[in-house]
Design a protein around this motif. Structure first.
Motif, PDB file in Angstrom:
ATOM      1  N   ARG A   1     -12.902   4.717  10.827  1.00 11.05           N
ATOM      2  CA  ARG A   1     -12.224   6.009  10.881  1.00 11.05           C
ATOM      3  C   ARG A   1     -11.114   6.000  11.919  1.00 11.05           C
ATOM      4  NH1 ARG A   1     -16.048  11.288  10.169  1.00 11.05           N
ATOM      5  NH2 ARG A   1     -14.190  12.156  11.169  1.00 11.05           N
ATOM      6  N   ALA A   2     -11.370   5.397  13.065  1.00  8.81           N
ATOM      7  CA  ALA A   2     -10.360   5.344  14.111  1.00  8.81           C
ATOM      8  C   ALA A   2      -9.146   4.523  13.663  1.00  8.81           C
ATOM      9  CB  ALA A   2     -10.957   4.758  15.387  1.00  8.81           C
ATOM     10  N   VAL A   3      -9.394   3.425  12.966  1.00  9.21           N
ATOM     11  CA  VAL A   3      -8.301   2.578  12.478  1.00  9.21           C
ATOM     12  C   VAL A   3      -7.465   3.333  11.449  1.00  9.21           C
ATOM     13  CG1 VAL A   3      -7.785   0.523  11.107  1.00  9.21           C
ATOM     14  CG2 VAL A   3      -9.423   0.383  12.974  1.00  9.21           C
ATOM     15  N   VAL A   4      -8.121   4.024  10.521  1.00 11.21           N
ATOM     16  CA  VAL A   4      -7.383   4.805   9.522  1.00 11.21           C
ATOM     17  C   VAL A   4      -6.580   5.904  10.198  1.00 11.21           C
ATOM     18  CG1 VAL A   4      -7.628   6.366   7.553  1.00 11.21           C
ATOM     19  CG2 VAL A   4      -8.972   4.266   7.648  1.00 11.21           C
ATOM     20  N   ASP A   5      -7.148   6.545  11.205  1.00 12.60           N
ATOM     21  CA  ASP A   5      -6.417   7.589  11.921  1.00 12.60           C
ATOM     22  C   ASP A   5      -5.165   7.029  12.583  1.00 12.60           C
ATOM     23  OD1 ASP A   5      -8.185   9.592  11.221  1.00 12.60           O
ATOM     24  OD2 ASP A   5      -9.346   9.473  13.076  1.00 12.60           O
ATOM     25  N   ARG A   6      -5.264   5.859  13.209  1.00 13.97           N
ATOM     26  CA  ARG A   6      -4.085   5.255  13.836  1.00 13.97           C
ATOM     27  C   ARG A   6      -3.042   4.899  12.788  1.00 13.97           C
ATOM     28  NH1 ARG A   6      -8.062   2.628  17.065  1.00 13.97           N
ATOM     29  NH2 ARG A   6      -7.862   0.646  15.937  1.00 13.97           N
ATOM     30  N   PHE A   7      -3.493   4.332  11.677  1.00 16.21           N
ATOM     31  CA  PHE A   7      -2.584   3.928  10.600  1.00 16.21           C
ATOM     32  C   PHE A   7      -1.825   5.133  10.040  1.00 16.21           C
ATOM     33  CE2 PHE A   7      -2.257   2.916   5.901  1.00 16.21           C
ATOM     34  CZ  PHE A   7      -1.134   2.103   6.025  1.00 16.21           C
TER      35      PHE A   7
ATOM     36  N   LEU B   1       0.812   6.506  12.349  1.00 19.74           N
ATOM     37  CA  LEU B   1       2.006   5.668  12.413  1.00 19.74           C
ATOM     38  C   LEU B   1       2.907   5.841  11.200  1.00 19.74           C
ATOM     39  CD1 LEU B   1       0.335   2.436  13.840  1.00 19.74           C
ATOM     40  CD2 LEU B   1       2.119   3.775  14.975  1.00 19.74           C
ATOM     41  N   ILE B   2       2.329   6.161  10.049  1.00 18.29           N
ATOM     42  CA  ILE B   2       3.148   6.315   8.841  1.00 18.29           C
ATOM     43  C   ILE B   2       3.401   7.787   8.512  1.00 18.29           C
ATOM     44  CG2 ILE B   2       2.388   4.113   7.886  1.00 18.29           C
ATOM     45  CD1 ILE B   2       0.547   5.673   5.968  1.00 18.29           C
ATOM     46  N   ASP B   3       3.053   8.684   9.442  1.00 19.92           N
ATOM     47  CA  ASP B   3       3.286  10.120   9.272  1.00 19.92           C
ATOM     48  C   ASP B   3       2.713  10.627   7.951  1.00 19.92           C
ATOM     49  OD1 ASP B   3       4.177  12.715   9.676  1.00 19.92           O
ATOM     50  OD2 ASP B   3       6.179  12.312   8.862  1.00 19.92           O
TER      51      ASP B   3
ATOM     52  N   GLU C   1      -3.801   4.394  -6.175  1.00 18.22           N
ATOM     53  CA  GLU C   1      -2.860   5.301  -6.839  1.00 18.22           C
ATOM     54  C   GLU C   1      -2.702   6.617  -6.089  1.00 18.22           C
ATOM     55  OE1 GLU C   1      -4.204   2.477 -10.054  1.00 18.22           O
ATOM     56  OE2 GLU C   1      -5.125   3.530  -8.369  1.00 18.22           O
ATOM     57  N   ARG C   2      -3.780   7.106  -5.506  1.00 17.19           N
ATOM     58  CA  ARG C   2      -3.684   8.359  -4.758  1.00 17.19           C
ATOM     59  C   ARG C   2      -2.809   8.203  -3.515  1.00 17.19           C
ATOM     60  NH1 ARG C   2      -9.538  11.461  -5.116  1.00 17.19           N
ATOM     61  NH2 ARG C   2      -9.492  11.790  -7.385  1.00 17.19           N
ATOM     62  N   TRP C   3      -2.839   7.027  -2.905  1.00 23.72           N
ATOM     63  CA  TRP C   3      -1.945   6.781  -1.779  1.00 23.72           C
ATOM     64  C   TRP C   3      -0.487   6.812  -2.235  1.00 23.72           C
ATOM     65  CZ3 TRP C   3      -2.717   5.816   3.522  1.00 23.72           C
ATOM     66  CH2 TRP C   3      -4.046   5.913   3.934  1.00 23.72           C
ATOM     67  N   LEU C   4      -0.216   6.316  -3.429  1.00 25.37           N
ATOM     68  CA  LEU C   4       1.150   6.374  -3.947  1.00 25.37           C
ATOM     69  C   LEU C   4       1.611   7.824  -4.058  1.00 25.37           C
ATOM     70  CD1 LEU C   4       1.049   3.759  -6.867  1.00 25.37           C
ATOM     71  CD2 LEU C   4       1.443   3.374  -4.417  1.00 25.37           C
ATOM     72  N   TYR C   5       0.759   8.649  -4.631  1.00 22.60           N
ATOM     73  CA  TYR C   5       1.110  10.067  -4.794  1.00 22.60           C
ATOM     74  C   TYR C   5       1.399  10.697  -3.438  1.00 22.60           C
ATOM     75  CZ  TYR C   5       0.986  14.948  -6.106  1.00 22.60           C
ATOM     76  OH  TYR C   5       1.326  16.261  -6.290  1.00 22.60           O
ATOM     77  N   ALA C   6       0.484  10.490  -2.478  1.00 23.77           N
ATOM     78  CA  ALA C   6       0.627  11.131  -1.178  1.00 23.77           C
ATOM     79  C   ALA C   6       1.874  10.648  -0.441  1.00 23.77           C
ATOM     80  CB  ALA C   6      -0.624  10.876  -0.340  1.00 23.77           C
ATOM     81  N   LEU C   7       2.148   9.356  -0.486  1.00 24.48           N
ATOM     82  CA  LEU C   7       3.305   8.816   0.222  1.00 24.48           C
ATOM     83  C   LEU C   7       4.615   9.351  -0.353  1.00 24.48           C
ATOM     84  CD1 LEU C   7       2.039   5.167   0.698  1.00 24.48           C
ATOM     85  CD2 LEU C   7       2.663   6.742   2.553  1.00 24.48           C
ATOM     86  N   VAL C   8       4.704   9.426  -1.685  1.00 25.60           N
ATOM     87  CA  VAL C   8       5.917   9.958  -2.298  1.00 25.60           C
ATOM     88  C   VAL C   8       6.031  11.458  -2.018  1.00 25.60           C
ATOM     89  CG1 VAL C   8       7.118  10.354  -4.476  1.00 25.60           C
ATOM     90  CG2 VAL C   8       5.996   8.167  -4.056  1.00 25.60           C
ATOM     91  N   ASP C   9       4.903  12.150  -2.072  1.00 22.61           N
ATOM     92  CA  ASP C   9       4.923  13.583  -1.795  1.00 22.61           C
ATOM     93  C   ASP C   9       5.359  13.858  -0.360  1.00 22.61           C
ATOM     94  OD1 ASP C   9       4.127  16.371  -2.679  1.00 22.61           O
ATOM     95  OD2 ASP C   9       2.869  16.157  -0.899  1.00 22.61           O
ATOM     96  N   ARG C  10       4.911  13.032   0.565  1.00 22.90           N
ATOM     97  CA  ARG C  10       5.221  13.246   1.971  1.00 22.90           C
ATOM     98  C   ARG C  10       6.617  12.763   2.339  1.00 22.90           C
ATOM     99  NH1 ARG C  10       3.927  16.353   6.371  1.00 22.90           N
ATOM    100  NH2 ARG C  10       4.133  15.177   8.334  1.00 22.90           N
ATOM    101  N   HIS C  11       7.020  11.606   1.808  1.00 23.29           N
ATOM    102  CA  HIS C  11       8.239  10.961   2.281  1.00 23.29           C
ATOM    103  C   HIS C  11       9.384  10.972   1.269  1.00 23.29           C
ATOM    104  CE1 HIS C  11       6.402   9.614   5.996  1.00 23.29           C
ATOM    105  NE2 HIS C  11       5.358   9.187   5.314  1.00 23.29           N
TER     106      HIS C  11
ATOM    107  N   ALA D   1       3.700  -3.154   8.798  1.00 28.77           N
ATOM    108  CA  ALA D   1       3.839  -3.146  10.253  1.00 28.77           C
ATOM    109  C   ALA D   1       2.884  -2.139  10.881  1.00 28.77           C
ATOM    110  CB  ALA D   1       5.287  -2.828  10.647  1.00 28.77           C
ATOM    111  N   ALA D   2       2.765  -0.969  10.266  1.00 28.54           N
ATOM    112  CA  ALA D   2       1.879   0.058  10.795  1.00 28.54           C
ATOM    113  C   ALA D   2       0.435  -0.398  10.743  1.00 28.54           C
ATOM    114  CB  ALA D   2       2.060   1.358  10.012  1.00 28.54           C
ATOM    115  N   ALA D   3       0.055  -1.067   9.646  1.00 29.85           N
ATOM    116  CA  ALA D   3      -1.324  -1.555   9.519  1.00 29.85           C
ATOM    117  C   ALA D   3      -1.613  -2.600  10.582  1.00 29.85           C
ATOM    118  CB  ALA D   3      -1.545  -2.130   8.130  1.00 29.85           C
TER     119      ALA D   3
END
Length: 293
Positions: free
Chosen positions: A178-184, A187-189, A263-273, A285-287
């Motif tokens: 959980r801590a690693v995912v939170d840091r990641f 970093l990628i907003d 696939e859900r990460w794709l949706y979220a990243l495009v929605d956010r960025h 790099a963030a990972a």
């Protein structure tokens, strides 16, 4: 919020049956996500493993009882000449496009419902001398009442990081995960919230597993936008250790996993960025920074 037109322009090929094909920027982003998840897995020096698309039904008896509404079976026609002839001489497809099946062969395989099941099945009967960390990716199959591009699909890619060990080792892994995912995600907003969740049991009001998960939460989902689970951390206690005869330190192994739905990460990243690939974060790099000890 992204529209289907936005996603199509980025390389989504959507089949209303609940399946997505990717090309162009979305395919590159999916590859970038998986490479980033594998870099996160380096924190635990995970062994990479690959498995087939199916599991023996005999290895999933408990899953079949708990989630029959989501299962996709691997079926084939009975190979008798007369049966095959009856099929080819028939309509093959009915007017609605459904296959006009004749007699089927015994169903002995299930299309993968979760990537981590293979890890446990592969270690059936093993005595683990130390905590074991594995990462694997598979195409998973889950039937749903409805489908939505990249958000809810019949078939989807799942990357998992799995820990098999003592209770203390597994609990420690989940806290670290959980801590690693939170840091990641910082970093990628990509803002996420951890929320307790339960698995979608069939007739949950009658299922002891559902009640147990409500009393003692063992599943927490990383949700985006208040509702979309991009991943989860799961503590199975000794459920799989006992079911598959996996031992650690003289007792059934405790297992835990960190799962990502690509696939859900794709949706979220495009929605956010946004829809311009140049504006997407450097996931690898963030990972690397997030996984650094």
């Amino acid at each position: 919020m992204n529209t289907i037109t936005d996603l199509t322009g980025l390389g989504l090929r959507w089949d209303p049956s609940g399946q997505a094909g990717l090309t162009g920027p979305l395919l590159a982003l999916a590859d970038g996500c998986d490479r980033a998840f594998r870099r996160l897995a380096n924190r635990w020096r995970c062994r990479e493993e690959a498995y087939p698309a199916t599991l023996p039904a005999s290895a999933l008896r408990g899953h079949l009882r708990s989630f029959p509404h989501q299962v996709t079976f691997a079926t084939a026609l009975d190979s008798a000449d007369a049966n095959l002839a009856a099929f080819t001489d028939g309509p093959v497809l009915d007017r609605d496009g459904a296959v006009a099946l004749t007699r089927t062969a015994p169903v002995t395989a299930v299309l993968t419902p979760a990537a981590c099941y293979h890890v446990y099945h592969a270690r059936q009967g093993e005595q683990l001398p130390a905590a074991t960390y594995v990462t694997t990716r598979n195409t998973c199959f889950r039937r749903e009442p409805r489908y939505e591009p990249l958000r809810r699909q019949w078939t989807f890619a799942m990357r998992e990081i799995v820990c098999l060990g003592t209770a203390e080792e597994s609990v420690s892994f989940l806290a670290d995960a959980r801590a690693v995912v939170d840091r990641f995600t910082l970093l990628i907003d990509l803002p996420l919230d951890w929320t307790p969740a339960t698995d979608p049991f069939f007739r949950p009001e009658r299922h002891p597993g559902h009640l147990l998960q409500r009393i003692q939460p063992v599943k927490h989902e990383a949700t985006y936008g208040g509702s979309l689970a991009l991943g989860s951390v799961n503590l199975h206690h000794d459920h799989f250790g006992s079911a598959y005869g996996i031992a650690r330190d003289g007792a059934p192994a405790t297992t835990a996993c960190l799962a990502f739905g690509v696939e859900r990460w794709l949706y979220a990243l495009v929605d956010r960025h946004g829809t311009e690939p140049g504006g997407w974060p450097d996931l690898l790099a963030a990972a690397g920074q997030a996984a650094a000890r």
